[in-house]
Design an enzyme around this catalytic site. Structure first.
Site, short mmCIF file in Angstrom:
data_model
loop_
_atom_site.label_atom_id
_atom_site.label_comp_id
_atom_site.label_asym_id
_atom_site.label_seq_id
_atom_site.Cartn_x
_atom_site.Cartn_y
_atom_site.Cartn_z
CE LYS A 146 -63.64 -38.43 6.31
NZ LYS A 146 -63.96 -37.06 6.67
CB SER A 192 -61.73 -35.44 3.42
OG SER A 192 -62.97 -35.58 4.00
#
Length: 225
Positions: free
Chosen positions: A181, A144
């Site tokens: 993230k 991701s």
């Protein structure tokens, strides 16, 4: 899978005794109330990640040690006297130049680049250039964050901190699991944003915000391990 070998309560009391710091002084250094410090000392509740950081920083001790893991108490001891264990990384993944120009960084296991996973799976060390301002590293899992150059298996280096600016890449705990993230925070909303269009952002609101804590800001990434 490595697990804590001691409680936060026991480690906190040992650190206070070793460092000769009173609960009142720790409260003054951290800004945490005396009542909360007392609860941590008595094991009524465990401090959240941001307070673990404040306490560890105030006492000059390792966050991982305070959380009960089998690592040296102080950060300086961790760098000078690393545990003798096999590295989780392949031999030769990071060259070993002059010892004088190197330092050892703890690798706190694997972290998801996707759905959060359990934070600490292993505790080993990796040698890096002494100029790298990092306190720990995580091995990325998933795809991701590929748009930021963080590939599956990358070694990501972090500085310990409970806060980052919006848009910075952070190591974040969500319900005691960890993920890597881009972090964005707005009134009543936290967004953990992927750097890959194939992955959806993770949004948290309301009571969910109490279970989200930053514990590191990404400062470097090593790929091709």
């Amino acid at each position: 899978m490595d697990s804590p070998i001691a409680s936060v309560k026991d480690r906190l009391n040992l650190a206070l005794s070793t460092k000769r710091v009173t609960a009142a002084e720790l409260s003054r250094r951290t800004g945490i109330s005396k009542g909360s410090i007392s609860q941590y000392k008595n094991g009524v509740v465990n401090p959240k990640q941001d307070r673990i950081y404040l306490i560890a920083n105030a006492l000059g001790i390792s966050e991982a040690w305070l959380m009960g893991y089998d690592v040296p108490m102080s950060k300086s001891e961790a760098a000078a006297n690393p545990q003798s264990s096999e590295s989780a990384l392949p031999n030769g993944a990071i060259p070993a130049p002059d010892v004088a120009g190197m330092k050892k960084i703890p690798v706190l296991g694997s972290s998801a680049c996707g759905t959060p996973i359990e934070a600490v799976r292993s505790y080993n060390y990796v040698e890096v250039d002494s100029a790298l301002r990092a306190d720990f590293a995580l091995i990325a899992e998933g795809k991701s964050m590929t748009g930021a150059g963080i590939l599956d298996g990358s070694l990501v280096f972090f500085q310990e901190t409970p806060n980052v600016d919006n848009g910075q890449i952070a190591a974040v705990t969500v319900d005691n699991a960890t993920t890597i993230k881009r972090f964005y925070q707005y009134p009543g909303l936290v967004i953990l944003k992927a750097c890959n269009p194939d992955f959806e952002d993770q949004e948290y609101t309301g009571d969910e915000l109490e279970n989200i804590h930053i514990f590191g800001k990404a400062v470097a990434c090593l790929t091709g391990l």
